[in-house]
Design an enzyme around this catalytic site. Structure first.
Site, short mmCIF file in Angstrom:
data_model
loop_
_atom_site.label_atom_id
_atom_site.label_comp_id
_atom_site.label_asym_id
_atom_site.label_seq_id
_atom_site.Cartn_x
_atom_site.Cartn_y
_atom_site.Cartn_z
N SER A 495 0.66 -1.13 -0.05
CA SER A 495 -0.03 -0.16 -0.01
C SER A 495 0.84 1.16 0.05
CB SER A 495 -0.96 -0.02 1.33
OG SER A 495 -2.05 0.78 1.10
N ASP A 506 10.65 5.54 -9.72
CA ASP A 506 10.47 6.40 -11.09
C ASP A 506 11.05 7.57 -11.32
OD1 ASP A 506 8.40 4.57 -11.63
OD2 ASP A 506 6.52 5.50 -11.06
N LYS A 521 -0.65 -4.44 -3.45
CA LYS A 521 -2.10 -3.83 -3.23
C LYS A 521 -1.94 -2.53 -3.57
CE LYS A 521 -5.57 -3.41 0.44
NZ LYS A 521 -5.83 -1.82 0.39
#
Length: 734
Positions: A495, A506, A521
């Site tokens: 999460s 990224d 998740k």
């Protein structure tokens, strides 16, 4: 094998009733009266008027709020029926295939019936289940009376049961499943008794009466639980099946369950500090809570299955197939008292290597859940030391009440990390490692703020609901730390942990190290009270949004992949979102343009449905660190191949994987004893891997001195420090 004639007659009567739920109820009642005279208290359960109101409100709210934006139709009803049958019969060995075929003849009516407030099918099915379960209890007693030949070659197949797994085709095939199942359970108990008293010479006890009595009592106890459950429990199971047909994280919570949930949110209940789920009849450890007794003890691991629970010196009570709430209830208790758990370790696929774990009940210590930092000196290959900071982040916590009421003085994981970074800056650390292992998530806002400590403004995560895509950003200029960074993960990092790791990956801001990927998740749930004319009647937990990385990829199912894999034992277990039935699939949306200034095109934002906060230019650009990762990956592999501890560790992980691939398990006692001893050795090696220190009976603790994964992650970080220093010198020379 002797048959039960009454069972056959009851089956015939029930088969006459498969064209109508109402007729089924009538015939079932007749069958019970004819073959088993009962008191009024034993008559089949019936729904109450309030349950119809709840069903109508539930059937309106679920499709209106769920992220998938689909209706409760014939397809969803078919899924829900199988999920409900599986909730009653998790191993698919009580019902027969003919039963299920009969139930499914009217499955296309279930959606319309639910919308009208009809929950009668749940009660009709439960009544049939009780008959089948009584028959199974009688069959178990006959098996135990006949005894088992544990010297002959015999096998039990491993069954990965989902709601779509077929049920036994006939009574003979079902009886064979149960023969192997009960024999397997008998062997497990015999082996446990033997390993608890290793001085005994005989593998099989002369008098196996105790094991036989325990097994018989266990199934009678399961029957008692099923027969004692009330109508509210039946409705909860049935409506939850419809909710889980949308996705596995959606649920219906009855008024009683909602009250328990609210209490758990407000109070620190005394127990062991572990998150449990129900799977295949077991209470399974999902995670241990940082700062709790189980985490401090160190022996319970994610994936372990609880088979019995005891109090102090008393005999443990078998909790297989108990409702999870009842198992949790007896695990909780008075602070300072001892609870005894009999567990089957996650690594013991045969179930033979049961282990006793005794833990003193206590509160979860909040200070143990807080962010912690430490500085380490690491020697490099040139004997030059580097100073590296390690920040352990157990969860993304925040005191919401004080956030709104008292201004600056409130608890916040992001603020705590910022304070730790200030101290590390004063210590002139050369690199920082964020330890997210076992971090199951928490506050989304805290994850965004924490990401902002390492990037100079910019988007962190995209969140998509049914109406729009929102972008959550770091709007603060500057960074708290801009040097080399490693993020350490496991399959239990989930999460909000995945949001932090994904964003830093990224941006090319951090190297992700650890298990092959995180949990996966990528969805958000909301709790919605269900209001009827009689007031609030339970709640709907419903999935309302999903997360997407700034590159447009969802974290759902796939999680965040490690740049350099240094696996833990968890990596070979089925612990991720991809192992959950009806999990929402991975998807992607348009990536964000990181070159565009924030707020530069309001029209574009409106057309795309995005709402971007802040003003000014994005100060952060994506860095390509793939050349560094490739070099560091090679160095890490060479280092591990030359380290005897890592070589031994890789052998352990390989044996874990081999155990997971077993498709059948021997029911020969000698063979099973060998397997049990091997699994016990694997369990002991797993504890050594987790670095359990001290006397566990007095609250052992988990230390870092033998944490090979952390040591290797720090070596990778030291390599990153050297790489960036080398490339900086090269740029200066140019």
């Amino acid at each position: 094998m002797r048959r039960n004639p009454r069972y056959k007659q009851t089956t015939v009567l029930l088969r006459l009733a498969r064209h109508s739920w109402a007729v089924a109820g009538l015939v079932l009642a007749v069958a019970l009266v004819v073959f088993s005279p009962v008191s009024a208290e034993q008559l089949p359960l019936q729904p109450e008027p309030i349950h119809g109101e709840i069903a109508r409100v539930f059937s309106e709210k679920l499709p209106a709020l769920h992220l998938r934006a689909v209706s409760i139709d014939d397809t969803m009803a078919a899924k829900a029926l199988l999920l409900y049958l599986t909730a009653l019969d998790p191993e698919h060995d009580v019902f027969l295939s003919d039963d299920v075929v009969g139930f499914r003849q009217t499955e296309r009516e279930l959606d319309n019936l639910l919308k009208q407030g009809g929950v009668e099918p749940a009660f009709e099915i439960l009544a049939v289940f009780k008959i089948r379960l009584r028959d199974r209890c009688e069959f178990v007693d006959r098996l135990l009376a006949d005894g088992f030949d544990v010297t002959a070659p015999d096998w039990i197949e491993r069954r990965e049961v989902t709601s779509r797994t077929p049920w036994p085709a006939d009574e003979l095939s079902r009886d064979e499943l149960w023969r192997k199942k009960i024999k397997n359970e008998y062997l497990r108990r015999v082996i446990l008794a033997k390993t608890d008293t290793p001085d005994e010479e005989d593998a099989e006890p002369e008098d196996a009466g105790a094991e036989m009595t325990e097994i018989s009592g266990k199934y009678r106890q399961i029957l008692t639980f099923v027969e004692d459950n009330d109508a509210e429990w039946v409705v909860e199971q049935y409506l939850s099946a419809f909710a889980r047909s949308f996705d596995p994280h959606s649920d219906y919570m009855s008024a009683r369950e909602t009250e328990d949930f609210d209490i758990s949110m407000r109070l620190s209940l005394v127990g062991i500090g572990a998150v449990l789920t129900s799977e295949d009849g077991f209470a399974k450890i999902v995670s241990v809570i940082p700062g709790g007794p189980a985490e401090r003890d160190g022996r319970l691991q994610p994936g372990d299955r609880i088979v019995a629970v005891g109090e102090g010196d008393g005999d443990p009570v078998d909790v297989m197939h108990w409702p999870l709430s009842k198992t949790v209830e007896i695990i909780r208790g008075k602070k300072g008292s001892t609870v005894v758990l009999m567990i089957v370790p996650a690594t013991a696929v045969s179930g033979a290597a049961s282990v006793k774990v005794d833990i003193m009940r206590d509160d979860v210590k909040l200070e143990e859940q807080a962010v912690k930092g430490e500085t380490r000196e690491i020697l490099t290959g040139t004997d030059e030391g580097v100073r590296l900071g390690v920040i352990t982040i157990p969860g993304f916590y925040v005191d919401m009440a004080r956030t709104f009421s008292s201004g600056k003085n409130y608890t916040s994981s992001a603020r705590d990390v910022a304070e730790v970074l200030k101290g590390m800056s004063r210590d002139n650390v050369d690199g920082v490692l964020l330890d997210l292992r076992g971090n199951g998530g928490g506050s989304l806002e805290e994850a965004v703020k924490m990401t902002g400590l390492f990037i100079d403004r910019g988007p962190v995560v995209q969140m998509k609901d049914r109406r729009r895509i929102m972008v959550l950003e770091d709007e603060e200029s500057g960074t708290a730390y801009s040097g080399p960074l490693v993020v350490l993960i496991t399959r239990m990092s989930a999460s909000a942990s995945e949001i932090l790791a994904a964003s830093l990956q990224d941006y090319g801001r951090a190297i992700i190290v650890g298990d092959s990927r995180t949990h996966g998740k990528g969805t958000v749930q909301s709790i919605v009270p269900l209001k009827t004319r009689r007031g609030k009647r339970g709640s709907l937990k419903v999935t309302t949004a999903s997360f997407f990385r700034i590159n447009g990829s969802s974290t759902q199912v796939k999680g965040v992949a490690a740049d350099i894999v240094v696996s833990s034992p968890l990596d070979s277990l089925s612990l991720g979102e991809d192992a959950i039935e009806y999990a929402l699939p991975w998807s992607r949306i348009e990536p964000l343009d990181l070159e565009r200034p924030v707020g530069s095109s309001l029209l574009e934002d409106l057309l795309l449905g995005r709402f971007l906060g802040g003003t000014g230019n994005r100060g952060e650009r994506v860095k390509d660190i793939s050349p560094m990762i490739n070099e560091l990956k090679i160095r890490s592999q060479e280092r591990r191949h030359g380290n005897p501890k890592f070589v031994a560790r890789e052998g352990l992980l390989s044996r874990y994987s081999e155990r997971e691939k077993l498709d059948r398990i021997s029911l020969n006692l000698d063979e099973r004893m060998k397997l049990a001893m091997e699994e016990r050795r694997l369990y002991e090696l797993q504890l050594a891997e987790a670095d359990i220190i001290g006397d566990n009976n007095n609250g052992g603790r988990k230390g870092r001195s033998g944490d090979l994964v952390l040591e290797e992650a720090l070596s990778i970080l030291a390599d990153a420090v050297a790489y960036e220093a080398r490339t900086a010198r090269a740029r200066e020379d140019d």
